[in-house]
Design a protein around this motif. Structure first.
Motif, PDB file in Angstrom:
ATOM      1  N   UNK A  87       0.892  -1.000   0.245  1.00 20.48           N
ATOM      2  CA  UNK A  87       0.293  -0.389   0.073  1.00 20.48           C
ATOM      3  C   UNK A  87       0.646   1.430  -0.273  1.00 20.48           C
ATOM      4  N   UNK A  88       2.165   1.566   0.911  1.00 15.18           N
ATOM      5  CA  UNK A  88       2.966   1.973   0.658  1.00 15.18           C
ATOM      6  C   UNK A  88       3.853   2.632  -0.505  1.00 15.18           C
ATOM      7  N   UNK A  89       3.882   1.696  -0.765  1.00 12.34           N
ATOM      8  CA  UNK A  89       4.627   1.480  -2.918  1.00 12.34           C
ATOM      9  C   UNK A  89       3.389   1.984  -3.310  1.00 12.34           C
ATOM     10  N   UNK A  90       2.439   1.800  -3.227  1.00 11.23           N
ATOM     11  CA  UNK A  90       1.356   2.118  -4.070  1.00 11.23           C
ATOM     12  C   UNK A  90       1.304   3.787  -4.286  1.00 11.23           C
ATOM     13  N   UNK A  91       1.211   4.278  -3.023  1.00  6.16           N
ATOM     14  CA  UNK A  91       0.818   5.557  -2.679  1.00  6.16           C
ATOM     15  C   UNK A  91       2.070   6.387  -3.192  1.00  6.16           C
ATOM     16  N   UNK A  92       2.705   5.895  -2.866  1.00  5.00           N
ATOM     17  CA  UNK A  92       4.622   6.327  -3.647  1.00  5.00           C
ATOM     18  C   UNK A  92       4.430   6.541  -4.781  1.00  5.00           C
ATOM     19  N   UNK A  93       4.353   5.604  -5.443  1.00  4.27           N
ATOM     20  CA  UNK A  93       4.000   5.484  -6.564  1.00  4.27           C
ATOM     21  C   UNK A  93       3.377   6.405  -7.633  1.00  4.27           C
ATOM     22  N   UNK A  94       1.946   6.732  -6.628  1.00  8.13           N
ATOM     23  CA  UNK A  94       0.883   7.294  -7.678  1.00  8.13           C
ATOM     24  C   UNK A  94       1.098   8.876  -7.757  1.00  8.13           C
ATOM     25  N   UNK A  95       2.111   8.689  -6.129  1.00 14.66           N
ATOM     26  CA  UNK A  95       2.486  11.014  -5.951  1.00 14.66           C
ATOM     27  C   UNK A  95       4.040  11.171  -7.167  1.00 14.66           C
ATOM     28  N   UNK A  96       4.968   9.659  -7.084  1.00 21.93           N
ATOM     29  CA  UNK A  96       5.561  10.060  -8.400  1.00 21.93           C
ATOM     30  C   UNK A  96       5.106   9.917  -9.494  1.00 21.93           C
ATOM     31  N   UNK A  97       4.127   9.296 -10.429  1.00 22.74           N
ATOM     32  CA  UNK A  97       3.551   9.853 -11.802  1.00 22.74           C
ATOM     33  C   UNK A  97       2.829  11.137 -11.399  1.00 22.74           C
ATOM     34  N   UNK A  98       2.722  11.688 -10.220  1.00 21.89           N
ATOM     35  CA  UNK A  98       1.786  13.353 -10.477  1.00 21.89           C
ATOM     36  C   UNK A  98       3.305  14.195 -10.675  1.00 21.89           C
ATOM     37  N   UNK A  99       4.472  13.219 -10.130  1.00 20.93           N
ATOM     38  CA  UNK A  99       5.624  14.981  -9.647  1.00 20.93           C
ATOM     39  C   UNK A  99       5.349  15.194  -8.774  1.00 20.93           C
ATOM     40  N   UNK A 100       4.800  14.611  -7.732  1.00 22.70           N
ATOM     41  CA  UNK A 100       4.951  14.971  -6.140  1.00 22.70           C
ATOM     42  C   UNK A 100       5.658  14.212  -5.601  1.00 22.70           C
ATOM     43  N   UNK A 101       7.350  14.397  -5.335  1.00 23.11           N
ATOM     44  CA  UNK A 101       8.792  14.458  -5.370  1.00 23.11           C
ATOM     45  C   UNK A 101       8.431  14.381  -3.761  1.00 23.11           C
ATOM     46  N   UNK A 102       8.023  15.110  -3.290  1.00 20.24           N
ATOM     47  CA  UNK A 102       8.411  15.408  -1.487  1.00 20.24           C
ATOM     48  C   UNK A 102       7.212  13.733  -1.648  1.00 20.24           C
ATOM     49  N   UNK A 103       6.039  14.273  -1.306  1.00 23.25           N
ATOM     50  CA  UNK A 103       4.729  12.812  -0.880  1.00 23.25           C
ATOM     51  C   UNK A 103       5.513  11.871  -1.428  1.00 23.25           C
TER      52      UNK A 103
END
Length: 416
Positions: free
Chosen positions: A23-39
């Motif tokens: 779940x944590x990896x998925x949430x991080x992956x979603x933020x990465x795709x949005x280029x929200x690097x801090x999240x």
């Protein structure tokens, strides 16, 4: 029964951990795709404590997200070390899993990072050569980073060690050279070159096949294959020199002797070995090395000067001291210190005559006879060397010495 319950509990915990991790990896992956690097970094960090027990595919994804979030499209250069660590861990995980999903994309980023660091490191090295000594440290750190990012190319670690040596970061240089030796690095490479058939420009190739392919197509001619010399002994010498700079004479001697075993007539190694003995207070060994060095480079003026000076100070053989100092003057007629020390040789010859004169201080006739027949002739031999030394490098001390000689010899001449 209790054992079964405990086993079930552990199994449930592992399952829950795996779910949380995904779940944590998925949430991080979603933020990465949005280029929200801090999240993305915040979310992926939540999986830090769980990733060690994950499968290789999950590890690869974790390190990919972490590295990409840290890199932030190159906007956060302060995280380069962590980016390098993450990408190296990613490649290791994909090699272990046998599946290469992210490595190709990451390789392109690695190339970009390497090119940037390499350009900056070379610029820092050039600044160091131009007198900005602190820039050597920047260059060395950059080359070391490239090696950590691309460990298959040990030449960058060699560059880091070399620049640290030049920049007087001796401890780090020793550590890096030792690492190279432990890796079995020799620096031996094969260089493939040929000349362009259009303009005779020298062309470089990565392989023999590439070179010969262009020769067959008549794009290139005069193919050459050159194998470079091993850098092994250069590294041994460098370690010894760095230990010497740190005043670790025993370790310096250990490596210099090792280097000399392979290169017994290397002039610089002989001088370095002699310098170590000098630092250790072993003047006899120091002298032996200088005598050995002068056999290899008989036309080195400074070497003759140093040998002559040491003999002069020991007062063991003034004729031999004179011989070396005269040779130094012959090889370098502007060596002011050699002229001064030639004067000092004559001054030492005067000492027993002065004692004889003082013993006859009340016998004026005998005193004057000794001065005229023994003392003054030596003083006259000494005079031109002191005059020459003063002419080359005037100083109050030499001027006073010169005027004292003029006065003793009854001359009206004075140095101004």
């Amino acid at each position: 029964m209790n054992t079964k319950i405990a086993t079930l509990a552990v199994s449930m915990l592992m399952t829950l951990s795996t779910i949380a991790q995904k779940n944590e990896i998925k949430a991080a992956e979603k933020a990465l795709k949005k280029k929200d690097y801090a999240t993305a970094l915040t979310e992926i960090s939540k999986a830090d404590g769980l990733i060690s027990n994950a499968d290789d595919k999950s590890k690869a994804k974790y390190y990919y997200i972490k590295g990409m979030a840290l890199y932030a499209e190159g906007s956060d250069t302060g995280n380069i070390d962590d980016v390098i660590t993450s990408f190296n861990a990613l490649k290791a995980a994909e090699e272990a899993s046998g599946v290469s999903k992210y490595s190709i994309e990451v390789s392109g980023i690695i190339t970009t990072i390497i090119e940037k660091i390499n350009t900056e490191s070379f610029a820092a090295y050039q600044a160091g050569l131009n007198g900005e000594m602190d820039k050597y440290g920047e260059a060395a750190v950059g080359y070391d980073k490239i090696y950590r990012l691309m460990p298959q190319d040990t030449s960058f670690l060699y560059n880091a060690a070399l620049v640290n040596s030049v920049g007087k970061n001796h401890e780090m240089a020793i550590s890096q050279y030792q690492e190279l030796l432990d890796l079995g690095y020799t620096g031996i490479t094969t260089i493939y070159t040929a000349k362009s058939t259009v303009n005779n420009e020298v062309l470089n190739y990565s392989s023999y096949g590439d070179m010969m392919g262009q020769v067959k197509l008549k794009i290139a001619k005069d193919p050459k294959t050159e194998i470079t010399k091993s850098k092994y002994m250069d590294m041994i010498k460098a370690i010894g020199s760095n230990y010497l700079a740190l005043d670790n004479n025993e370790k310096a001697l250990e490596f210099i002797r090792q280097a000399r075993a392979e290169n017994p007539t290397d002039y610089n190694l002989i001088i370095e070995e002699g310098t170590i003995y000098f630092k250790m207070g072993d003047n006899q060994k120091y002298m032996e090395k200088l005598e050995e060095a002068v056999q290899i480079k008989p036309d080195e003026a400074e070497l003759h000067y140093v040998i002559g000076t040491i003999i002069l100070e020991s007062e063991e053989n003034l004729d031999k001291a004179k011989e070396h100092l005269e040779k130094a003057i012959e090889l370098d007629p502007k060596h002011s210190n050699a002229y001064l020390n030639m004067g000092a040789v004559f001054f030492k010859e005067l000492k027993p005559i002065e004692d004889e004169m003082n013993a006859n201080a009340t016998n004026f006739a005998k005193y004057d006879k000794i001065k005229a027949e023994k003392y003054d002739p030596i003083l006259k031999k000494m005079l031109p060397f002191i005059e020459k030394a003063y002419g080359l490098n005037p100083s109050d001390d030499v001027k006073n010495q010169l005027n004292s000689i003029y006065e003793t010899l009854g001359m009206e001449k004075r140095a101004e």
